[in-house]
Design a protein around this motif. Sequence first.
Motif, PDB file in Angstrom:
ATOM      1  N   PHE A 251      -4.305 -16.322  10.336  1.00 60.43           N
ATOM      2  CA  PHE A 251      -4.101 -15.476   9.297  1.00 60.43           C
ATOM      3  C   PHE A 251      -3.233 -14.661  10.133  1.00 60.43           C
ATOM      4  O   PHE A 251      -3.800 -14.391  11.571  1.00 60.43           O
ATOM      5  N   LYS A 252      -2.699 -13.196  10.064  1.00 57.51           N
ATOM      6  CA  LYS A 252      -1.838 -12.883  10.658  1.00 57.51           C
ATOM      7  C   LYS A 252      -1.850 -11.404  10.211  1.00 57.51           C
ATOM      8  O   LYS A 252      -0.797 -11.467   9.484  1.00 57.51           O
ATOM      9  N   PRO A 253      -2.516 -10.143  10.307  1.00 55.99           N
ATOM     10  CA  PRO A 253      -2.704  -9.522   9.843  1.00 55.99           C
ATOM     11  C   PRO A 253      -1.579  -8.428  10.804  1.00 55.99           C
ATOM     12  O   PRO A 253      -2.157  -6.936  10.866  1.00 55.99           O
TER      13      PRO A 253
ATOM     14  N   TYR B 229      -8.494  -5.271   9.432  1.00 59.25           N
ATOM     15  CA  TYR B 229      -8.375  -6.600   9.510  1.00 59.25           C
ATOM     16  C   TYR B 229      -8.614  -7.291   7.731  1.00 59.25           C
ATOM     17  O   TYR B 229      -8.574  -8.202   7.368  1.00 59.25           O
TER      18      TYR B 229
ATOM     19  N   GLU C 223      -7.138  -6.504   4.097  1.00 58.60           N
ATOM     20  CA  GLU C 223      -5.722  -7.320   4.467  1.00 58.60           C
ATOM     21  C   GLU C 223      -6.153  -9.340   3.833  1.00 58.60           C
ATOM     22  O   GLU C 223      -5.562  -9.029   3.439  1.00 58.60           O
ATOM     23  N   ARG C 224      -6.955  -9.368   4.876  1.00 59.85           N
ATOM     24  CA  ARG C 224      -7.411 -11.117   4.727  1.00 59.85           C
ATOM     25  C   ARG C 224      -8.086 -11.043   3.059  1.00 59.85           C
ATOM     26  O   ARG C 224      -7.456 -11.852   2.601  1.00 59.85           O
ATOM     27  N   THR C 225      -8.582 -10.023   2.435  1.00 61.10           N
ATOM     28  CA  THR C 225      -9.157 -10.080   1.189  1.00 61.10           C
ATOM     29  C   THR C 225      -8.507  -9.724   0.564  1.00 61.10           C
ATOM     30  O   THR C 225      -7.966 -11.081  -1.067  1.00 61.10           O
TER      31      THR C 225
END
Length: 139
Positions: free
Chosen positions: A2-4, A72, A75-77
């Motif tokens: 994953f890249k935020p 982070y 955005e990932r969630t």
Amino acid sequence: MFKPYTTAVVLVITAVPSLLQFAIPGLEPALMRDPAAIGGGEWWRLGTALVVQDSGLLGTLFNLVCLAVLGYFAERTFGPARWLTLYAAGAVAGEAAGYLLGRVDGPPRGRAAEWHHRGMDLERNVPFDVQAYEARVTS
């Protein structure tokens, strides 16, 4: 992996002016939320107030680290679009509340002071029985 990217962009947009304000003395006052200046036509302060900090260097660094870490995970969630929407909604709500309450910096003034003092009066004068509350909630 994953890249935020959205978090990184928001962090850079926030970090650059936040850190530059320590090198350029008049930057924070020129960008901060000031209801009188906004009322006088400097409406852009509603947006620029988001990228300056009035809590000193340590407070600024703390806020930037929190933005990076929480951004982070958010955005990932939620994904980039939802995260940015939530961030923007919180920013708009915070700026609107600050403007409407007349809060610039320092101790609460105007309506904000009134609300602050009412809250302190309630805290001192209203007894709160935690055990009775928990008994009502759990029963």
